[in-house]
Design a protein around this motif. Structure first.
Motif, PDB file in Angstrom:
ATOM      1  N   LEU A   1       0.943  -1.212  -0.184  1.00 39.36           N
ATOM      2  CA  LEU A   1      -0.079   0.101  -0.042  1.00 39.36           C
ATOM      3  C   LEU A   1       0.743   1.207  -0.150  1.00 39.36           C
ATOM      4  O   LEU A   1       0.598   2.283  -0.754  1.00 39.36           O
ATOM      5  CB  LEU A   1      -0.980   0.091   1.223  1.00 39.36           C
ATOM      6  CG  LEU A   1      -2.019  -1.063   1.294  1.00 39.36           C
ATOM      7  CD1 LEU A   1      -2.788  -0.938   2.669  1.00 39.36           C
ATOM      8  CD2 LEU A   1      -2.841  -0.956  -0.165  1.00 39.36           C
ATOM      9  N   LYS A   2       1.779   1.238   0.882  1.00 38.25           N
ATOM     10  CA  LYS A   2       2.805   2.366   0.846  1.00 38.25           C
ATOM     11  C   LYS A   2       3.651   2.756  -0.300  1.00 38.25           C
ATOM     12  O   LYS A   2       3.783   3.915  -0.745  1.00 38.25           O
ATOM     13  CB  LYS A   2       3.795   2.103   2.234  1.00 38.25           C
ATOM     14  CG  LYS A   2       3.151   2.217   3.384  1.00 38.25           C
ATOM     15  CD  LYS A   2       3.964   1.830   4.671  1.00 38.25           C
ATOM     16  CE  LYS A   2       4.866   3.047   4.764  1.00 38.25           C
ATOM     17  NZ  LYS A   2       5.848   2.790   5.906  1.00 38.25           N
ATOM     18  N   SER A   3       3.825   1.594  -1.059  1.00 39.38           N
ATOM     19  CA  SER A   3       4.616   1.776  -2.498  1.00 39.38           C
ATOM     20  C   SER A   3       3.748   1.926  -3.576  1.00 39.38           C
ATOM     21  O   SER A   3       4.276   2.148  -4.778  1.00 39.38           O
ATOM     22  CB  SER A   3       5.659   0.539  -2.548  1.00 39.38           C
ATOM     23  OG  SER A   3       4.722  -0.676  -2.766  1.00 39.38           O
TER      24      SER A   3
ATOM     25  N   ASP B   1      -4.258  -0.930  -4.192  1.00 36.95           N
ATOM     26  CA  ASP B   1      -5.151   0.278  -3.680  1.00 36.95           C
ATOM     27  C   ASP B   1      -5.732  -0.228  -2.207  1.00 36.95           C
ATOM     28  O   ASP B   1      -6.077   0.725  -1.768  1.00 36.95           O
ATOM     29  CB  ASP B   1      -6.315   0.206  -4.616  1.00 36.95           C
ATOM     30  CG  ASP B   1      -5.767   0.773  -6.056  1.00 36.95           C
ATOM     31  OD1 ASP B   1      -5.130   1.978  -6.173  1.00 36.95           O
ATOM     32  OD2 ASP B   1      -5.709  -0.021  -7.030  1.00 36.95           O
ATOM     33  N   PHE B   2      -5.995  -1.547  -2.165  1.00 40.64           N
ATOM     34  CA  PHE B   2      -6.191  -2.028  -0.676  1.00 40.64           C
ATOM     35  C   PHE B   2      -5.806  -3.112  -0.356  1.00 40.64           C
ATOM     36  O   PHE B   2      -5.449  -4.246  -1.354  1.00 40.64           O
ATOM     37  CB  PHE B   2      -7.983  -1.746  -0.673  1.00 40.64           C
ATOM     38  CG  PHE B   2      -8.820  -2.579  -1.427  1.00 40.64           C
ATOM     39  CD1 PHE B   2      -8.945  -3.958  -0.887  1.00 40.64           C
ATOM     40  CD2 PHE B   2      -8.695  -2.459  -2.695  1.00 40.64           C
ATOM     41  CE1 PHE B   2     -10.044  -4.817  -1.573  1.00 40.64           C
ATOM     42  CE2 PHE B   2      -9.801  -3.255  -3.581  1.00 40.64           C
ATOM     43  CZ  PHE B   2     -10.235  -4.545  -3.019  1.00 40.64           C
ATOM     44  N   VAL B   3      -5.996  -3.672   0.930  1.00 42.41           N
ATOM     45  CA  VAL B   3      -5.626  -4.835   1.574  1.00 42.41           C
ATOM     46  C   VAL B   3      -6.665  -5.645   1.972  1.00 42.41           C
ATOM     47  O   VAL B   3      -7.433  -5.069   2.941  1.00 42.41           O
ATOM     48  CB  VAL B   3      -4.493  -5.120   2.327  1.00 42.41           C
ATOM     49  CG1 VAL B   3      -4.344  -6.273   3.169  1.00 42.41           C
ATOM     50  CG2 VAL B   3      -3.110  -4.676   1.488  1.00 42.41           C
TER      51      VAL B   3
ATOM     52  N   LYS C   1      -2.632   5.586   3.322  1.00 43.80           N
ATOM     53  CA  LYS C   1      -3.108   6.719   4.219  1.00 43.80           C
ATOM     54  C   LYS C   1      -3.665   7.903   3.199  1.00 43.80           C
ATOM     55  O   LYS C   1      -3.393   8.298   2.241  1.00 43.80           O
ATOM     56  CB  LYS C   1      -1.793   7.392   4.873  1.00 43.80           C
ATOM     57  CG  LYS C   1      -1.215   6.854   5.999  1.00 43.80           C
ATOM     58  CD  LYS C   1      -2.428   7.006   7.211  1.00 43.80           C
ATOM     59  CE  LYS C   1      -1.679   6.425   8.487  1.00 43.80           C
ATOM     60  NZ  LYS C   1      -2.622   6.816   9.639  1.00 43.80           N
ATOM     61  N   ASP C   2      -4.922   8.310   3.668  1.00 39.61           N
ATOM     62  CA  ASP C   2      -5.701   9.414   3.193  1.00 39.61           C
ATOM     63  C   ASP C   2      -6.446   9.008   1.970  1.00 39.61           C
ATOM     64  O   ASP C   2      -6.782   9.731   1.241  1.00 39.61           O
ATOM     65  CB  ASP C   2      -4.716  10.714   3.172  1.00 39.61           C
ATOM     66  CG  ASP C   2      -4.234  11.326   4.239  1.00 39.61           C
ATOM     67  OD1 ASP C   2      -5.060  11.096   5.391  1.00 39.61           O
ATOM     68  OD2 ASP C   2      -3.067  11.385   4.542  1.00 39.61           O
ATOM     69  N   SER C   3      -6.495   7.714   1.509  1.00 44.31           N
ATOM     70  CA  SER C   3      -7.011   7.391   0.481  1.00 44.31           C
ATOM     71  C   SER C   3      -8.760   7.530   0.586  1.00 44.31           C
ATOM     72  O   SER C   3      -9.293   7.274   1.515  1.00 44.31           O
ATOM     73  CB  SER C   3      -6.922   5.864   0.115  1.00 44.31           C
ATOM     74  OG  SER C   3      -7.746   5.080  -0.770  1.00 44.31           O
TER      75      SER C   3
END
Length: 257
Positions: free
Chosen positions: A89-91, A95-97, A224-226
């Protein structure tokens, strides 16, 4: 000459429109496909029936398809080791886990979470002849956990009061194999997942650990902030209210949660 220039400009505009309809990251406007990252070794949440196909199936996959479908997205499911899911997600790889992930305070520092969609408990599994019937019986034993899982943290917590050796592996089947081979004295996995193995392995026994209610349950993780977080929460709430979520629970777990 004017006709050539007009054709040239028309072509440029057409290309621009096509580019404008492409995908974007983290659920922004114009995106048509979302990438879901998971660790497909966690039946019945996500797994592969290799004797039938290489498709990833399970409760989490059905839930993801239901929510993304309602939001108008296609979905691509990527399989990876559990320990790499947050980083995906960070990279920007996903889009979601959706992977039976518990929204711990540590994880919340790196990603955002949806509301809880399912709750379960930790289970300690050992061989029947091991004599392990309670936490205190783990003294001096080697305990296996999945790398990056909430159970890894639970094992470290146990180690503060009962001296154990904690070892991790990337996949749940590896934990079962190590236990059966005698390299682990016990393993800790989620009770819903454990039931599938206990039904097949007659020489295994188990007991359930009490859990911190503030860290119980599984949630969907996002960068974060999606803006997907609120969208998914809205659909998740609707599915809880109209019974669709309960239908999936009954389908994959055979009972109520």
């Amino acid at each position: 000459m004017k006709k050539v220039m007009g054709l040239f400009l028309t072509t440029i505009l057409a290309v621009g429109l096509l580019v404008g309809c492409g995908e974007s990251k983290n659920g922004n406007a114009g995106e048509k496909k979302l990438v879901m990252a998971t660790s497909a070794d966690y039946a019945p949440f996500e797994y592969i029936e290799s004797d039938k196909s290489d498709e990833i199936i399970g409760f989490d996959v059905d839930l993801a398809k239901a929510i993304t479908g309602k939001l108008g997205y296609e979905i691509e499911v990527k399989d990876m080791d559990f320990g790499g899911l947050v980083q995906s997600l960070k990279s920007g790889q996903a889009d979601f886990v959706l992977a039976g992930m518990t929204p711990t305070e540590k994880r919340k520092k790196n990603v955002d979470f949806s509301d809880i969609y399912y709750t379960a408990q930790h289970m300690i599994i050992s061989k029947k002849e091991s004599g392990i019937e309670k936490v205190e019986d783990l003294e001096g034993k080697t305990v296996g956990v999945q790398l990056g899982s909430i159970q890894e943290g639970k094992a470290e917590e146990i180690n503060k009061t009962v001296a154990i050796k904690v070892e991790n592996r990337n996949r749940i089947p590896e934990l079962i194999q190590e236990l059966k081979a005698g390299r682990f004295d016990a393993i800790i996995i989620e009770d819903t997942v454990a039931k599938g193995y206990l039904n097949k392995e007659a020489d295994l026994t188990n007991f359930t650990l009490s859990d911190d209610p503030e860290e119980a349950g599984s949630a969907i993780a996002f960068p974060k902030d999606s803006d997907l977080t609120e969208k998914f929460n809205q659909e998740l709430k609707k599915m809880k209210e109209n019974g669709e979520l309960q239908e999936l629970i009954v389908k994959w777990f055979g009972g109520e949660n």
